[in-house]
Design a protein around this motif. Structure first.
Motif, PDB file in Angstrom:
ATOM      1  N   LEU A  21       0.869  -1.174   0.000  1.00  0.00           N
ATOM      2  CA  LEU A  21       0.000   0.000   0.000  1.00  0.00           C
ATOM      3  C   LEU A  21       0.909   1.228   0.000  1.00  0.00           C
ATOM      4  O   LEU A  21       1.763   1.379   0.856  1.00  0.00           O
ATOM      5  N   ARG A  22       0.652   2.091  -0.994  1.00  0.00           N
ATOM      6  CA  ARG A  22       1.584   3.189  -1.217  1.00  0.00           C
ATOM      7  C   ARG A  22       1.188   4.453  -0.473  1.00  0.00           C
ATOM      8  O   ARG A  22      -0.002   4.769  -0.330  1.00  0.00           O
ATOM      9  N   CYS A  23       2.208   5.169  -0.025  1.00  0.00           N
ATOM     10  CA  CYS A  23       1.993   6.420   0.701  1.00  0.00           C
ATOM     11  C   CYS A  23       3.146   7.363   0.397  1.00  0.00           C
ATOM     12  O   CYS A  23       4.313   6.987   0.498  1.00  0.00           O
ATOM     13  N   PHE A  34       3.258   7.242  10.324  1.00  0.00           N
ATOM     14  CA  PHE A  34       2.447   6.202  10.934  1.00  0.00           C
ATOM     15  C   PHE A  34       1.602   5.497   9.877  1.00  0.00           C
ATOM     16  O   PHE A  34       1.252   6.079   8.844  1.00  0.00           O
ATOM     17  N   TRP A  35       1.268   4.258  10.182  1.00  0.00           N
ATOM     18  CA  TRP A  35       0.205   3.568   9.494  1.00  0.00           C
ATOM     19  C   TRP A  35      -0.809   3.112  10.546  1.00  0.00           C
ATOM     20  O   TRP A  35      -0.438   2.496  11.549  1.00  0.00           O
ATOM     21  N   TYR A  36      -2.072   3.453  10.294  1.00  0.00           N
ATOM     22  CA  TYR A  36      -3.173   3.024  11.141  1.00  0.00           C
ATOM     23  C   TYR A  36      -4.076   2.091  10.347  1.00  0.00           C
ATOM     24  O   TYR A  36      -4.236   2.236   9.136  1.00  0.00           O
ATOM     25  N   VAL A  37      -4.722   1.161  11.046  1.00  0.00           N
ATOM     26  CA  VAL A  37      -5.688   0.270  10.423  1.00  0.00           C
ATOM     27  C   VAL A  37      -7.048   0.491  11.089  1.00  0.00           C
ATOM     28  O   VAL A  37      -7.128   0.732  12.292  1.00  0.00           O
ATOM     29  N   PHE A  90      -4.715   3.639   6.815  1.00  0.00           N
ATOM     30  CA  PHE A  90      -4.444   5.067   6.717  1.00  0.00           C
ATOM     31  C   PHE A  90      -2.977   5.345   7.000  1.00  0.00           C
ATOM     32  O   PHE A  90      -2.452   4.963   8.046  1.00  0.00           O
ATOM     33  N   CYS A  91      -2.338   6.030   6.072  1.00  0.00           N
ATOM     34  CA  CYS A  91      -1.008   6.559   6.291  1.00  0.00           C
ATOM     35  C   CYS A  91      -1.168   7.927   6.950  1.00  0.00           C
ATOM     36  O   CYS A  91      -2.130   8.660   6.647  1.00  0.00           O
ATOM     37  N   ILE A 102      -1.873  14.240  10.544  1.00  0.00           N
ATOM     38  CA  ILE A 102      -2.527  14.444   9.250  1.00  0.00           C
ATOM     39  C   ILE A 102      -2.643  13.096   8.569  1.00  0.00           C
ATOM     40  O   ILE A 102      -1.635  12.398   8.383  1.00  0.00           O
ATOM     41  N   PHE A 103      -3.871  12.742   8.228  1.00  0.00           N
ATOM     42  CA  PHE A 103      -4.137  11.437   7.642  1.00  0.00           C
ATOM     43  C   PHE A 103      -4.259  11.516   6.125  1.00  0.00           C
ATOM     44  O   PHE A 103      -4.730  12.514   5.569  1.00  0.00           O
TER      45      PHE A 103
END
Lengths: 113, 115
Positions: A21-23, A34-37, A90-91, A102-103
């Motif tokens: 998953l690209r960010c 950060f990465w949130y799920v 979410f990155c 900031i998401f």
């Protein structure tokens, strides 16, 4: 202005296949990444974070991410996904120890059996 | 393991009514935040709170919104006169004051539906 871009709104993959998953982020200062799920109908759970040091960061559930400063990227990877990984990812960035997060717009990961 | 809690999990209200969303941050945390997520959209920052005052707020956080820490445990978000577009999931978050990085712990959210 600082921003976060998630290039894919949806990523369908087959079970046990690898996924990325690209960010990408935009900032003129150092960042925390950060990465949130977010599982269906649930809140946000931290998967992993990059603060400093090693650019390869390992998180929970077998996920990892690599910070690439020259490309301003922080892509999330997992070598083999499971049905239970179905969620929105979410990155996110922050720019100081106490500032807002900031998401990105999120990537919906759907796993096909 | 300590966690951020939020009540209620779902709130339905009529347009123009006041709502108060409640959060109990992790007990030794010093920084508090509210975010919202309109259905199908990204999570947006609303406000941060430290030392009993707002430290930062977004353009979304207009005069209809207010935050308060009425006692040593609760952190509330009040919307004075709700609008249809306030319908969203509202997340509370908190962090401690000792770590140098910004790991915010999020609550499960309150889904606000304005009719």
């Amino acid at each position: 202005a600082q921003s976060v871009t998630q290039l894919d709104s949806q990523v369908p993959v087959f079970e046990e296949a690898p996924v990325e998953l690209r960010c990408n982020y935009s900032s003129s200062v150092s960042v925390y990444l950060f990465w949130y799920v977010q599982y269906p109908n649930q809140g946000l759970q931290l998967l992993l974070k990059y603060l400093s040091g090693s650019t390869l960061v390992k998180g929970i559930n077998g996920f990892e991410a690599e910070f690439n400063k020259s490309q301003t990227s922080f892509h999330l990877r997992k070598p083999s996904v499971h049905i239970s990984d179905t969620a929105e990812y979410f990155c996110a960035v922050s720019f100081s120890s106490a500032s807002k997060i900031i998401f990105g717009s999120g990537t919906r990961l759907s796993i096909r059996p | 393991e300590p966690e951020v809690t939020q009540t209620p999990s779902h709130q339905v209200t009529q347009m123009g009514q006041e709502v108060i969303l409640r959060c109990v941050p992790i007990s030794n945390h010093l920084y508090f935040y509210w975010y919202r997520q309109i259905l199908g959209q990204k999570v947006e920052f609303l406000v941060s709170f430290y030392n009993n005052e707002i430290s930062e707020k977004s353009e979304i956080f207009d005069d209809q919104f207010s935050v308060e820490r009425p006692d040593g445990s609760n952190f509330t978000l009040k919307i004075r006169s709700t609008k249809l577009e306030d319908s969203a999931m509202y997340f509370c978050a908190s962090r401690d004051g000792e770590t140098s990085y910004n790991e915010q712990f999020f609550g499960p959210g309150t889904r606000l539906t304005v009719l």
